[in-house]
Design an enzyme around this catalytic site. Structure first.
Site, PDB file in Angstrom:
ATOM      1  N   ASP A 128      -6.643   1.248  -9.797  1.00  0.00           N
ATOM      2  CA  ASP A 128      -5.369   1.384  -9.085  1.00  0.00           C
ATOM      3  C   ASP A 128      -5.085   0.070  -8.373  1.00  0.00           C
ATOM      4  O   ASP A 128      -5.878  -0.387  -7.542  1.00  0.00           O
ATOM      5  CB  ASP A 128      -5.477   2.552  -8.093  1.00  0.00           C
ATOM      6  N   HIS A 147       3.504   4.196   1.993  1.00  0.00           N
ATOM      7  CA  HIS A 147       3.804   5.625   2.048  1.00  0.00           C
ATOM      8  C   HIS A 147       4.803   5.873   3.175  1.00  0.00           C
ATOM      9  O   HIS A 147       4.451   5.747   4.335  1.00  0.00           O
ATOM     10  CB  HIS A 147       2.543   6.448   2.337  1.00  0.00           C
ATOM     11  N   ASP A 197       3.036  -0.507  -7.272  1.00  0.00           N
ATOM     12  CA  ASP A 197       1.794   0.271  -7.188  1.00  0.00           C
ATOM     13  C   ASP A 197       1.601   0.943  -8.545  1.00  0.00           C
ATOM     14  O   ASP A 197       2.485   1.679  -8.992  1.00  0.00           O
ATOM     15  CB  ASP A 197       1.972   1.297  -6.055  1.00  0.00           C
ATOM     16  N   GLU A 240      -0.361   5.999 -12.950  1.00  0.00           N
ATOM     17  CA  GLU A 240       0.668   5.757 -11.925  1.00  0.00           C
ATOM     18  C   GLU A 240       1.593   4.611 -12.309  1.00  0.00           C
ATOM     19  O   GLU A 240       1.142   3.579 -12.800  1.00  0.00           O
ATOM     20  CB  GLU A 240      -0.009   5.410 -10.579  1.00  0.00           C
ATOM     21  N   HIS A 267       4.509   8.930  -3.878  1.00  0.00           N
ATOM     22  CA  HIS A 267       5.085   8.614  -2.577  1.00  0.00           C
ATOM     23  C   HIS A 267       6.277   7.683  -2.670  1.00  0.00           C
ATOM     24  O   HIS A 267       6.326   6.816  -3.530  1.00  0.00           O
ATOM     25  CB  HIS A 267       4.003   7.972  -1.693  1.00  0.00           C
ATOM     26  N   GLU A 295       2.195   9.520  -9.360  1.00  0.00           N
ATOM     27  CA  GLU A 295       0.799   9.390  -9.769  1.00  0.00           C
ATOM     28  C   GLU A 295       0.097  10.724  -9.987  1.00  0.00           C
ATOM     29  O   GLU A 295      -0.634  11.178  -9.122  1.00  0.00           O
ATOM     30  CB  GLU A 295       0.017   8.502  -8.795  1.00  0.00           C
TER      31      GLU A 295
HETATM   32 MN    MN Z   1      -1.817   3.405  -6.546  1.00  0.00          MN
HETATM   33 MN    MN Z   2       0.280   5.157  -5.050  1.00  0.00          MN
END
Ligand code: MN
Ligand code: MN
Length: 298
Positions: free
Chosen positions: A88, A167, A99, A283, A159, A192
Site C-alpha cells: 500500500d 482521511h 493512495d 485500492e 475514505h 479499498e
Molecule cells: Mn492505501
Molecule cells: Mn487508503
C-alpha cells in the site's frame, strides 16, 4: 514573460496519483520469495522522491493475515516467504495525495482471493457517480466478495481525501452499513476492498510502527520535543514511520519519546491490523466526475 498557468486541484491530484501508481508498480515487481521487505520499501520511497513526490504515509507491507499498518522498522532483515503480500503506497505533491494498493500472491495459490478484492474495486468504481450513497458502494463491494466465497473486512474502509488530509472522516465501507453520505462531483476518494478467509474483522496487534500528529501541544521531555518539532516540520498531519525518525532520536530514547507523545494525545498511533487468516486488498484513488469517476492512481 508569459503567465505560468496555475495547475488546478484536479491536475495536482492526478499528478500525485500517477507517482503513487508508478511507485506501487516498482515495489510490486520486487516482491519475491527471499527479497527483503526493507529493500522493497526503500525502492518505493526512492521512486516517489525521484518522480518529485513526497511520501503521503509510510509504505505498508502487510503479509498474510496482516491487513494494514505494518511498515518495516529500521534495520529490518525480514525476507518474503511464500506470502500473500499487500503493498500500500501513497505519494503527495503539496498535500495532494494519491493512495493505492495491490496484492502480490507469491505462492500463486490465492488467485481467487486476490481477484475478489480486485473485482470488488472494479464494480465499486463502475457504480460511483454524484448522488450515489457510500452505502450503495459498500453493498456492491460486500456482494462481490461474498459471491466469490470470501468475507469483506467490515472494519476497514475506503475514505474521502482532501489536500493534506488522508482521511476526512467520510468513509466508503466494505459492507452495506456505515455512516451515510452522498457522493458529490469533485470528491477525491480512495476505495479499498479487503477480502479474507478469516473472520472479516481486524484487530490491533501490539506492534506499532506508524504514527501521526494529532494535537500539537508543548511537551517537557527534551527528546519528545525534538521528535515533535521534526514531525511538525516534515510531515504535519500525515502519517509517518518510526523508522523515519532514526536520525532524530535513537533506539530506546525514541521509544520513550513516542510513548510520551502518544500517551499525552499529541500523536495518534496505528497498530498493525490483522485478521486470523489470509487477507487481500486492492485500492485506487478516484475523482468523482459529472457522470462517473476517473482513476488518478494509474
Ligand atoms: Mn492505501
Ligand atoms: Mn487508503
Amino acid at each position: 514573460m508569459p503567465d505560468k498557468k496555475e495547475k488546478t486541484e484536479e491536475e495536482q491530484f492526478h499528478e500525485a496519483g500517477k507517482i503513487s501508481y508508478s511507485a506501487l508498480q516498482t515495489g510490486a515487481k520486487k516482491i519475491k520469495k527471499g527479497a527483503r521487505l526493507l529493500d522493497v520499501t526503500k525502492a518505493v520511497e526512492k521512486k516517489i522522491k525521484d518522480l518529485g513526490g513526497e511520501m503521503a504515509f509510510p509504505v505498508n507491507i502487510s503479509q498474510n493475515e496482516r491487513a494494514a499498518h505494518y511498515t518495516c522498522p529500521a534495520g529490518d532483515e525480514t525476507v518474503f516467504g511464500l506470502d500473500l503480500v499487500k503493498l500500500d503506497v501513497g505519494a503527495h505533491i503539496d498535500g495532494y495525495i494519491g493512495d493505492n494498493a495491490l496484492t502480490v500472491d507469491i505462492s500463486g495459490k490465492n488467485t481467487k482471493l486476490v481477484k475478489a478484492s480486485e473485482d470488488a474495486l472494479k464494480n465499486a468504481v463502475n457504480a460511483i457517480a454524484p448522488g450515489v450513497k457510500n452505502i450503495e458502494i459498500g453493498t456492491i463491494i460486500q456482494e462481490t466478495i461474498e459471491k466469490a466465497g470470501f468475507k469483506p473486512v467490515e472494519n476497514l474502509c475506503g475514505h474521502v481525501i482532501q489536500q493534506n488530509l488522508l482521511h476526512t472522516g467520510l468513509s466508503i465501507p466494505n459492507m452495506s452499513f456505515g455512516s451515510e453520505f452522498e457522493i458529490e462531483e469533485g470528491m477525491i476518494i480512495a476505495i479499498e476492498p479487503f477480502a479474507t478467509l478469516g473472520r472479516g474483522h481486524v484487530t490491533e496487534d501490539r506492534q506499532v510502527e506508524i504514527f501521526s500528529l494529532e494535537k500539537p501541544m508543548p511537551v517537557r521531555n527534551a527528546e519528545a520535543r525534538k521528535v515533535l518539532a521534526f514531525v511538525m516540520e516534515n510531515y504535519q498531519f500525515l502519517p509517518f514511520a518510526e523508522r523515519w525518525l532514526e536520525n532524530v532520536a535513537s533506539g530506546f530514547k525514541l521509544k520513550v519519546a513516542l510513548k510520551e507523545l502518544v500517551t499525552r494525545g499529541v500523536f495518534a498511533s496505528y497498530p498493525v491490523l490483522k485478521d486470523i487468516d489470509l487477507v487481500s486488498q486492492t485500492e485506487w484513488t478516484i475523482i468523482v466526475t459529472k457522470d462517473g469517476c476517473e482513476r488518478t492512481t494509474k
